[in-house]
Design an enzyme around this catalytic site. Structure first.
Site, mmCIF file in Angstrom:
data_model
loop_
_atom_site.group_PDB
_atom_site.id
_atom_site.type_symbol
_atom_site.label_atom_id
_atom_site.label_comp_id
_atom_site.label_asym_id
_atom_site.label_seq_id
_atom_site.Cartn_x
_atom_site.Cartn_y
_atom_site.Cartn_z
ATOM 1 N N CYS A 263 36.308 39.026 36.202
ATOM 2 C CA CYS A 263 37.145 39.236 34.894
ATOM 3 C C CYS A 263 38.357 39.772 36.350
ATOM 4 O O CYS A 263 39.154 39.260 35.922
ATOM 5 C CB CYS A 263 36.607 40.496 34.798
ATOM 6 S SG CYS A 263 35.494 40.784 33.277
HETATM 7 C C1 UDX Z 1 35.008 44.966 35.357
HETATM 8 C C2 UDX Z 1 36.128 45.889 35.200
HETATM 9 O O1 UDX Z 1 34.727 46.980 36.199
HETATM 10 C C3 UDX Z 1 34.936 46.062 34.024
HETATM 11 O O2 UDX Z 1 36.358 47.773 33.314
HETATM 12 C C4 UDX Z 1 36.227 45.284 33.125
HETATM 13 O O3 UDX Z 1 36.100 45.385 32.139
HETATM 14 C C5 UDX Z 1 35.751 44.043 33.750
HETATM 15 O O4 UDX Z 1 35.210 43.849 35.372
HETATM 16 P P1 UDX Z 1 32.846 43.972 36.661
HETATM 17 O O5 UDX Z 1 33.211 42.720 36.741
HETATM 18 O O6 UDX Z 1 31.665 43.880 35.837
HETATM 19 O O7 UDX Z 1 33.856 44.492 35.885
HETATM 20 O O8 UDX Z 1 32.206 43.972 38.341
HETATM 21 P P2 UDX Z 1 32.972 45.152 38.923
HETATM 22 O O9 UDX Z 1 31.202 45.975 38.555
HETATM 23 O O10 UDX Z 1 34.113 46.275 38.453
HETATM 24 O O11 UDX Z 1 32.369 44.534 39.947
HETATM 25 C C6 UDX Z 1 33.594 43.670 40.096
HETATM 26 C C7 UDX Z 1 33.425 43.097 41.631
HETATM 27 O O12 UDX Z 1 34.255 43.689 42.681
HETATM 28 C C8 UDX Z 1 31.991 42.844 42.429
HETATM 29 O O13 UDX Z 1 31.464 41.957 43.109
HETATM 30 C C9 UDX Z 1 31.546 43.885 43.065
HETATM 31 O O14 UDX Z 1 30.960 43.376 43.515
HETATM 32 C C10 UDX Z 1 33.091 44.469 43.573
HETATM 33 N N1 UDX Z 1 33.360 45.256 44.815
HETATM 34 C C11 UDX Z 1 33.228 46.686 43.718
HETATM 35 C C12 UDX Z 1 33.804 45.549 45.487
HETATM 36 O O15 UDX Z 1 33.870 45.429 46.561
HETATM 37 N N2 UDX Z 1 34.210 47.229 46.104
HETATM 38 C C13 UDX Z 1 34.112 47.995 45.080
HETATM 39 O O16 UDX Z 1 33.708 49.432 45.698
HETATM 40 C C14 UDX Z 1 33.228 48.332 43.540
#
Ligand code: UDX
Length: 429
Positions: A263
């Protein structure tokens, strides 16, 4: 309500199972007969918490899977949940949206009652009104008044999608016809959450802007972290203080190797392409992307700093999934790291609790270990790329390394001597 869902992927299957569990009569339509069979055998084709239980409770009762679109004719509402992958130029590819809209329209040709078509896929603003509506109405040979159109974005996180569906922060219903919006509001009547009624384009943009803002929070934290590292400051302590401001909030301030997944990278790119199409120069969004694309190289540079030339060195990579609790490797930050290590002649041995089968598809040339310990034995260095909780327990296994040089891309380890991508070791609280 009798509901059809087009697309049995992440969003479509989780939406189907949850709405069926809420008592709606749901048919999920997917072109892949193997996936349809799996669903009808209550065997989830993707790993999501609670999904297996939901399928056990609903399949054969309030949930059916099929490859045929004719179930749409007798249903009151159809939810479009097909993918919008990325084009080469970063814009959203609407090919699946167009073909699914045509199939929905064709099925609605024989419908006698008013029907609502709901777009849940992430689509650029204007898509529902200028792509989906005309294609459906033309294929259905119906008048504007006979079919309603609504945009109802999802905000599901992989691994937590069922929980996010059942406990959303908000339900966004974007539509220019109140009748269609009212019907969609009925679909969610048993989910306690604020409902935002807005225009179709606003709803489409709410989805993009939400993901882009979360990605911005992460790149901001990484940039601050990169500065903190030079100054010997612990960015996590800093972000704890920053996140206490109610205007900012503590979520998504974890600095590290960057964001991945199906996403954020795709949606930030699509928003940049969209902005440029309008003649705007999205300098902020481009910077968010740049910071994210640079973080993986920092991991490799730190390793070189510690162990010198990488050619011929044995490097352990712990974590391949883009985040924990999923086998998904799409745009995972571990991929550019591994590619750079390979370019520099390193020998790589990798371990991940769930994602190795997927990574073997795209990186068959590296070695995959059975266990963390197997990955670390004799290693000259180790890079931690995914925040798997079980990695917290690793300790004595590091003693089997040839050189205990450990670079963390996710703040997960509690061992002394670990080097953080953008945090200092010594000053951990
Ligand atoms: C995301 C959105 O959270 C969700 O609302 C949307 O519908 C789809 O995209 P997702 O892709 O499942 O969901 O992952 P998410 O848990 O949001 O993490 C995304 C990425 O960001 C991961 O690689 C995670 O490691 C990274 N991340 C997340 C960070 O580097 N730091 C953070 O504080 C949070």
């Amino acid at each position: 309500m009798k509901i059809s869902i087009v697309g049995g992927g992440y969003v479509g299957l989780v939406t189907s199972a949850c709405l069926a569990d809420l008592g709606h009569d749901v048919t999920v339509i997917d072109l892949d007969p193997a996936k349809v069979q799996q669903i009808n055998e209550k065997n989830p084709p993707l790993c999501e918490e609670h999904l297996e239980d939901l399928l056990k409770n609903t399949v054969g009762k309030s949930l059916h899977a099929t490859t045929r679109f004719d179930s749409i004719t007798s249903s009151e509402l159809t939810i479009l949940c097909v993918g919008t992958p990325r084009n080469m130029d970063g814009s959203a590819d609407l090919g699946f949206i167009e073909s699914a809209s045509r199939s929905i329209g064709t099925a609605l040709k024989d419908a006698r009652d008013y029907h609502v078509v709901v777009v849940k896929s992430t689509v650029p603003p204007g898509t529902t009104e200028t792509v989906v509506r005309p294609i459906v109405l033309k294929a259905a040979q119906k008048k504007e008044t006979e079919i309603g159109f609504v945009m109802n974005p999802e905000f599901l996180r992989e691994g937590l999608a069922v929980t996010d569906f059942m406990h959303p922060d908000r339900i966004v219903i974007g539509g220019n016809e109140s009748r269609a919006g009212d019907i969609v509001a009925q679909v969610y009547k048993d989910i306690p959450a604020p409902v935002i009624r807005t225009g179709t384009q606003e709803a489409e943009m709410i989805k993009y802007a939400s993901n882009a803002f979360l990605a911005t929070k992460i790149s901001f934290s990484n940039e601050i972290g990169n500065v903190c590292k030079h100054l010997g400051i612990d960015v996590y302590a800093v972000m704890q203080g920053v996140g206490r401001d109610h205007r900012i909030g503590p979520q998504f301030l974890n600095a590290g190797a960057g964001y991945g997944g199906s996403c954020f990278p795709k949606d930030v790119s699509a928003l940049i392409a969209l902005a440029e199409q309008t003649g705007e120069d999205p300098v902020l969004l481009k910077s968010v992307q740049d910071v994210n694309e640079r973080q993986p190289s920092r991991m490799v540079a730190l390793l070189e700093e510690k162990i010198g030339v990488l050619a011929g060195k044995r490097i352990a990579v712990l974590g391949l999934a883009f985040k924990d609790n999923t086998d998904d490797i799409r745009d995972s930050r571990s991929i550019p790291v591994i590619r750079e290590l390979l370019d520099k002649g390193a020998f790589i041995i990798a371990f991940d609790p769930m994602a190795m089968p997927n990574m073997k598809q795209i990186l068959p040339e590296i070695t995959y270990a059975e266990t963390v310990a197997d990955a670390l034995v004799g290693a000259d260095g180790c890079l931690v790329m995914t925040e798997w909780p079980e990695f917290k327990k690793i300790d004595k296994e590091f003693d089997c390394m040839a050189h205990p040089v450990i670079i963390e891309g996710r703040r997960i380890l509690s061992r002394k001597g670990v080097v953080g991508i953008c945090w200092q070791v010594g000053n951990r609280p």
